[in-house]
Design a protein around this motif. Structure first.
Motif, PDB file in Angstrom:
ATOM      1  N   LYS A 167       0.837  -1.206   0.000  1.00 30.13           N
ATOM      2  CA  LYS A 167       0.000   0.000   0.000  1.00 30.13           C
ATOM      3  C   LYS A 167       0.871   1.255   0.000  1.00 30.13           C
ATOM      4  O   LYS A 167       0.662   2.169  -0.810  1.00 30.13           O
ATOM      5  N   THR A 170       2.863   1.590  -3.371  1.00 30.52           N
ATOM      6  CA  THR A 170       2.015   2.018  -4.481  1.00 30.52           C
ATOM      7  C   THR A 170       1.717   3.504  -4.372  1.00 30.52           C
ATOM      8  O   THR A 170       1.758   4.236  -5.377  1.00 30.52           O
ATOM      9  N   GLN A 171       1.441   3.966  -3.165  1.00 33.08           N
ATOM     10  CA  GLN A 171       1.131   5.378  -2.971  1.00 33.08           C
ATOM     11  C   GLN A 171       2.291   6.275  -3.400  1.00 33.08           C
ATOM     12  O   GLN A 171       2.074   7.322  -4.014  1.00 33.08           O
ATOM     13  N   CYS A 206      -5.125  -4.615  -7.759  1.00 36.18           N
ATOM     14  CA  CYS A 206      -5.892  -3.926  -8.806  1.00 36.18           C
ATOM     15  C   CYS A 206      -5.552  -2.437  -8.825  1.00 36.18           C
ATOM     16  O   CYS A 206      -5.449  -1.823  -9.899  1.00 36.18           O
ATOM     17  N   TRP A 207      -5.387  -1.846  -7.648  1.00 38.47           N
ATOM     18  CA  TRP A 207      -5.004  -0.437  -7.566  1.00 38.47           C
ATOM     19  C   TRP A 207      -3.642  -0.230  -8.217  1.00 38.47           C
ATOM     20  O   TRP A 207      -3.439   0.735  -8.991  1.00 38.47           O
ATOM     21  N   ARG A 211      -2.675   2.060 -11.480  1.00 42.36           N
ATOM     22  CA  ARG A 211      -1.630   3.078 -11.441  1.00 42.36           C
ATOM     23  C   ARG A 211      -0.643   2.893 -12.600  1.00 42.36           C
ATOM     24  O   ARG A 211      -0.042   3.858 -13.077  1.00 42.36           O
ATOM     25  N   GLU A 246     -15.130  -2.857  -2.502  1.00 41.94           N
ATOM     26  CA  GLU A 246     -13.877  -2.285  -2.989  1.00 41.94           C
ATOM     27  C   GLU A 246     -13.459  -2.917  -4.317  1.00 41.94           C
ATOM     28  O   GLU A 246     -12.949  -2.225  -5.204  1.00 41.94           O
ATOM     29  N   ARG A 250     -12.750  -1.017  -7.938  1.00 38.79           N
ATOM     30  CA  ARG A 250     -11.586  -1.212  -8.809  1.00 38.79           C
ATOM     31  C   ARG A 250     -12.021  -1.625 -10.213  1.00 38.79           C
ATOM     32  O   ARG A 250     -11.467  -1.167 -11.214  1.00 38.79           O
ATOM     33  N   SER A 253     -13.375   1.464 -11.941  1.00 37.68           N
ATOM     34  CA  SER A 253     -12.309   2.401 -12.282  1.00 37.68           C
ATOM     35  C   SER A 253     -11.520   1.937 -13.494  1.00 37.68           C
ATOM     36  O   SER A 253     -11.165   2.742 -14.367  1.00 37.68           O
ATOM     37  N   TRP A 289      -9.247  -3.049   2.395  1.00 36.11           N
ATOM     38  CA  TRP A 289      -8.152  -2.163   1.992  1.00 36.11           C
ATOM     39  C   TRP A 289      -8.212  -0.775   2.616  1.00 36.11           C
ATOM     40  O   TRP A 289      -7.228  -0.246   3.093  1.00 36.11           O
ATOM     41  N   LYS A 300     -16.371   7.984  -5.812  1.00 32.96           N
ATOM     42  CA  LYS A 300     -15.765   7.294  -6.945  1.00 32.96           C
ATOM     43  C   LYS A 300     -16.634   7.394  -8.200  1.00 32.96           C
ATOM     44  O   LYS A 300     -16.114   7.429  -9.319  1.00 32.96           O
ATOM     45  N   ASN A 338      -9.172   8.932  -0.295  1.00 29.48           N
ATOM     46  CA  ASN A 338     -10.325   8.975  -1.199  1.00 29.48           C
ATOM     47  C   ASN A 338     -11.015  10.331  -1.157  1.00 29.48           C
ATOM     48  O   ASN A 338     -11.489  10.833  -2.182  1.00 29.48           O
TER      49      ASN A 338
END
Length: 410
Positions: A167, A170-171, A206-207, A211, A246, A250, A253, A289, A300, A338
């Protein structure tokens, strides 16, 4: 094939001239020419072209070798301790990890929970400093575990530590390291037969794929996992509803970015079903998550409008319904990330409509709440660059300060 070849081929197949494609996509002719001459454009522009051509965004992406990098990539000493803990050298018999003392699993889990709380409040430096020790302790706990039950508990704890690492990474856009952490975390959860935890990790995967603009893969992974994890609405617990919701977020998105609005619409509907069943925002980092509920689902959905450039649509819903101040008091707040992303969409909408001061007001509020998060947002830089480019009067001190904060020069 390259991006320019893909666009040119699909334009000709559609029977469009460059001028006609520019009109259909509401882009300048110079942008179309730039694309077809091999120039670099944003993913948002590629998405717009895909919509105009009636194809998926992924189908336009280049499939050839990347251009050579001018400078070597890497983090130098910045993330070296985390890199060593997460990716130690591997020899003939085992990974050559740095020895560490065994710690009680309860203490390790408490550290993981504490770092989730710090991540939630934008304390990324603290998370980065704590993660190496947590990962080494978790590895030692697995190595020294005795008996099936003890090993399973240790593996689950390590998987949670790895998902936290994924997490964070990725951020801050360290995607290769993030993939390694998430993949190991998911595998560990599967080894321990903890389906809920594995599904949580897949939400993170998935996030990461989103990205990286891997829309086809993100959509497929989310869809398959959501089918496998679909709950019974009448009997599912909150964590199960949240992680399934969640996954639907994803899926939506990925689909909307890939110009598959029908898939996105259905996934948004499923996410809202799960959110309505919860009734309010729910958070439990051990089992899903982020914060999930009606406010998150609506934010979203508004993000979809931002992605297709519907600025007026964003502003018409930005402070109404589930994202209104009244709803926030009743249903709780979404995760800071978010919520900040939602307000970033609002800032972009203002900028698109030429309301530069309103855009700056939104960015300033985000900076005050989440300064480190904002530094990692490409959209924020694009908004400020757009404001600076179109500003006819002298820049305000606020605008200059924001440009410095985001690393914008020139």
């Amino acid at each position: 094939m390259s991006l320019q070849e893909n666009v040119r081929s699909q334009r000709r197949t559609a029977g469009l001239t460059q001028e006609q494609l520019a009109e259909e996509a509401d882009l300048s002719l110079s942008t179309i020419r730039k694309v077809e001459q091999g120039g670099s454009v944003s993913v948002e522009t590629i998405h717009t072209l895909a919509r105009a051509l009636g194809t998926t965004t992924s189908s336009l992406f280049a499939s050839g070798a990347p251009a050579p990098t001018v400078e070597p990539e890497g983090d130098g000493p910045k993330l070296m301790a985390l890199r060593r803990a997460l990716m130690p050298p591997v020899g003939l018999s085992a990974a050559l990890a740095v020895p560490t003392e065994a710690r009680d699993l309860t203490a390790i889990q408490r550290d993981i929970d504490d770092q989730h709380a710090l991540y939630r409040t934008d304390r990324y430096d603290s998370v980065a400093k704590a993660l190496p020790g947590i990962l080494r302790s978790a590895d030692a706990a697995v190595a020294l575990s005795d008996g099936d039950a003890s090993r399973r508990q240790a593996v689950v704890t390590r998987a949670r530590a790895l998902l936290l690492a994924g997490k964070y990474l990725t951020q801050v856009r360290r995607y290769d390291m993030a993939y390694h952490a998430l993949a190991r975390g998911i595998q560990g959860a599967r080894e321990a037969d903890d389906t809920q935890l594995a599904t949580n990790g897949i939400v993170g995967m998935c996030w990461l794929l989103l990205r990286q603009d891997r829309f086809d893969e993100a959509e497929h992974l989310a869809a398959v996992t959501a089918d496998d994890a679909e709950p019974r609405m009448s009997s599912a617990d909150h964590a199960h509803l949240a992680v399934w919701g969640e996954l639907q977020l994803r899926l939506a998105s990925a689909a909307v970015r890939n110009n598959r609005p029908g898939v996105a619409k259905e996934a948004r509907r499923m996410a809202m079903t799960a959110a309505s069943a919860l009734g309010r925002e729910h958070v439990d980092f051990r089992h899903h998550w982020a914060t999930f509920g009606p406010v998150t689902a609506e934010a979203k959905a508004i993000e979809d409008l931002s992605l297709i450039g519907d600025a007026r649509g964003v502003l018409s819903r930005a402070d109404d319904g589930p994202v209104s101040s009244k709803a926030l008091k009743k249903m709780g707040r979404p995760s800071p990330n978010n919520w900040d992303r939602h307000r970033l969409d609002v800032a972009r909408a203002h900028a698109l409509l030429g309301s530069h001061q309103d855009a700056m007001d939104e960015l300033t509020a985000i900076k005050a709440a989440s300064p480190e998060w904002l530094k990692h947002q490409k959209m924020a830089r694009h908004i400020v660059q757009d404001v600076l480019r179109h500003r006819k009067r002298t820049l305000t001190q606020e605008m200059r300060d924001m440009a410095v904060h985001l690393g914008i020069t020139g």
